[in-house]
Each structure stands twice: as structure tokens, then as C-alpha cells.
Design a protein around this motif. Sequence first.
Motif, PDB file in Angstrom:
ATOM      1  N   TRP A 246       0.833  -1.209   0.000  1.00 46.74           N
ATOM      2  CA  TRP A 246       0.000   0.000   0.000  1.00 46.74           C
ATOM      3  C   TRP A 246       0.865   1.255   0.000  1.00 46.74           C
ATOM      4  O   TRP A 246       0.543   2.234  -0.680  1.00 46.74           O
ATOM      5  CB  TRP A 246      -0.920  -0.011   1.219  1.00 46.74           C
ATOM      6  CG  TRP A 246      -1.861  -1.167   1.216  1.00 46.74           C
ATOM      7  CD1 TRP A 246      -1.685  -2.378   1.812  1.00 46.74           C
ATOM      8  CD2 TRP A 246      -3.131  -1.234   0.556  1.00 46.74           C
ATOM      9  NE1 TRP A 246      -2.765  -3.201   1.575  1.00 46.74           N
ATOM     10  CE2 TRP A 246      -3.678  -2.513   0.817  1.00 46.74           C
ATOM     11  CE3 TRP A 246      -3.870  -0.330  -0.200  1.00 46.74           C
ATOM     12  CZ2 TRP A 246      -4.911  -2.915   0.334  1.00 46.74           C
ATOM     13  CZ3 TRP A 246      -5.108  -0.720  -0.681  1.00 46.74           C
ATOM     14  CH2 TRP A 246      -5.618  -1.997  -0.419  1.00 46.74           C
ATOM     15  N   ASP A 250       0.916   4.071  -2.995  1.00 43.56           N
ATOM     16  CA  ASP A 250       0.700   5.496  -2.700  1.00 43.56           C
ATOM     17  C   ASP A 250       1.851   6.356  -3.209  1.00 43.56           C
ATOM     18  O   ASP A 250       1.630   7.474  -3.702  1.00 43.56           O
ATOM     19  CB  ASP A 250       0.540   5.692  -1.187  1.00 43.56           C
ATOM     20  CG  ASP A 250      -0.829   5.265  -0.686  1.00 43.56           C
ATOM     21  OD1 ASP A 250      -1.736   5.090  -1.522  1.00 43.56           O
ATOM     22  OD2 ASP A 250      -0.991   5.090   0.542  1.00 43.56           O
ATOM     23  N   ASN A 426      -6.474  -2.095   3.846  1.00 45.10           N
ATOM     24  CA  ASN A 426      -5.658  -0.987   4.361  1.00 45.10           C
ATOM     25  C   ASN A 426      -6.515   0.107   4.982  1.00 45.10           C
ATOM     26  O   ASN A 426      -6.117   1.271   5.054  1.00 45.10           O
ATOM     27  CB  ASN A 426      -4.801  -0.395   3.240  1.00 45.10           C
ATOM     28  CG  ASN A 426      -3.626   0.414   3.752  1.00 45.10           C
ATOM     29  OD1 ASN A 426      -2.991   0.034   4.741  1.00 45.10           O
ATOM     30  ND2 ASN A 426      -3.334   1.526   3.097  1.00 45.10           N
ATOM     31  N   ARG A 430      -5.361   3.924   6.538  1.00 46.91           N
ATOM     32  CA  ARG A 430      -5.911   5.105   5.862  1.00 46.91           C
ATOM     33  C   ARG A 430      -6.654   6.010   6.829  1.00 46.91           C
ATOM     34  O   ARG A 430      -6.745   7.215   6.606  1.00 46.91           O
ATOM     35  CB  ARG A 430      -6.836   4.672   4.723  1.00 46.91           C
ATOM     36  CG  ARG A 430      -6.113   4.149   3.502  1.00 46.91           C
ATOM     37  CD  ARG A 430      -7.052   3.958   2.328  1.00 46.91           C
ATOM     38  NE  ARG A 430      -7.817   2.726   2.417  1.00 46.91           N
ATOM     39  CZ  ARG A 430      -9.138   2.663   2.552  1.00 46.91           C
ATOM     40  NH1 ARG A 430      -9.850   3.776   2.655  1.00 46.91           N
ATOM     41  NH2 ARG A 430      -9.768   1.509   2.601  1.00 46.91           N
TER      42      ARG A 430
END
Length: 441
Positions: A246, A250, A426, A430
Motif C-alpha cells: 500500500w 501510494d 488498508n 488510511r
Amino acid sequence: MFDALFRKIETREARAGVIGLGYVGLPLAMAIARSGFPVTGFDVDPGKIVAIDARRSYIDAVSSDDLAKQIDAARFSATTDFAGLASCDVIIICVPTPLTKHRDPDLSFVEATSREIAAHLRGGQLVVLESTTYPGTTDDVVKVILEKTGLKSGTDFFIGFSPEREDPGNHHFNTATIPKVVAGDGQDALALMTEFYGAAVKTVVPVSSNATAEAVKLTENIFRSVNIALVNELKTVYAAMGIDVWEVIDAAKTKPFGYMPFYPGPGLGGHCIPIDPFYLTWKSREYELPTRFIELAGEINSAMPRYVVGKLAEALDIRAGKALSRSRVLIVGLAYKKNVADIRESPSLRLIEVIEERGGHADFHDPHVAEIPPTREYQALKGRKSVPLSADVISGYDAVLIATDHDAVDYPLLASNAPMIVDTRNVFARRGLAKDHIIKA
């Protein structure tokens, strides 16, 4: 025939018939009705007709207020009586196109619907297929069935294909604002398709043939399937290296060109992405051509539920000293995507099955799904109900598995009370809720 039908479409006098009032058909019927056409909806499920007559929508994309408005204005009605097809000038097929257990196309719904239309076919009608399928279906299956009546496509009636592009839960786009690809059997059919759909949607994209339009839809979903499989595979590789996929995604998506983010998960769901690519795989055999990317993507995505349960079992063993076979697991999210009630092909169903195959017990919580309805593949799960969340309920499970990241879930409550959380979306990171007992998978 062409001139008369074109004028009826142009003046909104043409009556549209939409066959199949599900996630595709009902929103489409509403968009057509709002554009000024009278619309009759057809479905074999009497429960849907009862709901519609009561002005009650069963589809998130259609509000009950909008449904009532179109009914009260005499622009929309629904029935199980297919004899009404004879009075329709435009007939649109929106029925399921699933796979058999051997991953072959199941066109039984399309074929049965085509035979029903043929029983009421008359000159001067436009017949449209919207169901996703392999290139050639409209011309080689639907057209052939209709022409057995003695009427000829392009002369007596007209036939076209326009792939559905619904995205349940997406509030930025709806049926009327999503560009509509259209095609027809000949230039007259294409002109009718363009005129009709142009009245109901903002943008129409004509293409050269029905087979091309059928290929467009498959290409869109194959693109997504392959890219999701790629990040799912990267997830497993990076996890072995101690790298958070993740965080990688990002950072990668900050590149303003040459990259498009896709995100991993516990598997694929919905009626499109897990199914549609295999329509092309099946058709390609006719040409003796392999579809290696498509098949590999299917293998990777189908393997994700077992991978996730493996990570769950590992976490229980290492962190809690308890075998999965003696554990109680709460799966959060039964729907295949966030903020919808659609469980078609949902990986959560497979997660429950795999956990219980390994001797564990699995319940689920979903704010949008109160009970598991009948399904073809998971009949043993029918009737199981969503577990309400509370501190006592959550702490009674050995682990919580996040399968779908609905917004209407109390994640702080889960983070504070679950002994262990396995997060496949995730969602905790987040939301700034990352803690030591939350494991990404």
C-alpha cells in the motif's frame, strides 16, 4: 420500416421495453423514461414487479422517489407478461450472462429471452443486447434466433449492441452521464441506436460493428482484471520482503504520467470482472489462440481468498497461539465492494467457506447486507444473518477479517475491541488507526 421507427424515436413516441430489471435494467429504464420515452419493464421475478408497483426501489442507483415519479407520470410500468413486447418499438435485453462451472459462457438467459422476443417480433422494431458477452453473440446468436421468424435484420427489424457500464456505489457517474458505446447490424441499425441512446445519455460513442462493441466491454474488464491481479501478486511478493504494498502504491501514484493505481484485495467480486474475461478466453479457442494474461490473472485473483485465510491462520498461530480450526472469525463486509449491497461473486463468501473448510467458524457483519440470500455456489450459507457490532460481540471473536471497507462501519470500535484484525483493504492505516494487533493481508 427505418424511416417510421426513426421518426418515432426522434419524437419520443417510441415505447421502450427493458427485459431484466436488475442492477443494469432498472437504472437504464429510469434514464430512458426521464428522457421522455414511455417504458415497460419486463422481469420473470414477480417480487420485483410487486416492489415497483409499490413505488419501492430495490436498487441503490434508483431512488424510490424517482421510481414513483416515473410511474406517476405514466412513463414507466413493469410486468411479468412478455406479451407486451409486441407493443414495444425498442426492446433492450439486460439479462445475466454467467459462466458454467467449467468457465464456459452460459448464454441460456440471452437465448431464452431472444426466443421470447421472437414470439412477439414484428416489423419496425429495434432489438438491443446490453448483456456482456463474447464478440459475435449479437449477430450469431440473437439475430439468428430472431430471423427464424422469417423477418430479416436490416429490412424488417433492426438489431444492435450497447454494453452496459454500471458502477454500483459510484455517485460521480450514473447511467445518463456515462458515455454509451453503440453499434448496429448495418448503417440503419447504427443510426437508430445512435438516435435512441443519444436521447437518454449525454455522450454516444458509435463503433463499426456489434462485435467491436462486444469487444469494447470485454477489454475494459480484462484491463481491470489483469491489473488487479498484478497488484495482488505484488502484494504477496512484497509481503515476503517485508515491504508494504500500500505504501508502494501510494508513492508510485505520485508520478503524473505512465502509472495508474490499482489496489489489492481478498479476491474479485461483482458480475463483471471475475466473469467477463473468460468469455473472450472461450471464444479465442475457436481461433486456436491462447489468452495467457487473462487466464493467469484469473488464477491469481481466484487464489486470493486462500492466501488471505493463510495469513489469518499464521497470525492466529504466531500472535495468539491458537489454531484456525479452534477459532471464531468475524468477517466485516459481505458485499463485493464498499457501500453497496451487491454480493454477486463476492470473495467474502469464499472466505467464509475456506475458513470453515479448515475447521474454523466464521460470522459476518455488513451494514448493507442483513442476510445471505440464495446463491448458486454457496447454498449452505443461505440465511446467515449479519452480526451487530458491539464491544462485547467483537471481543468474543479471536480475529476480525476486513474484507470490504464500507464507510458505515465503526472502525475505532473494532480497533479498540478486537483481539486481532486482519485488514485486506488498508482501511485502518488510511484512517490513522494502525496498531500492533492489526495485520495487513
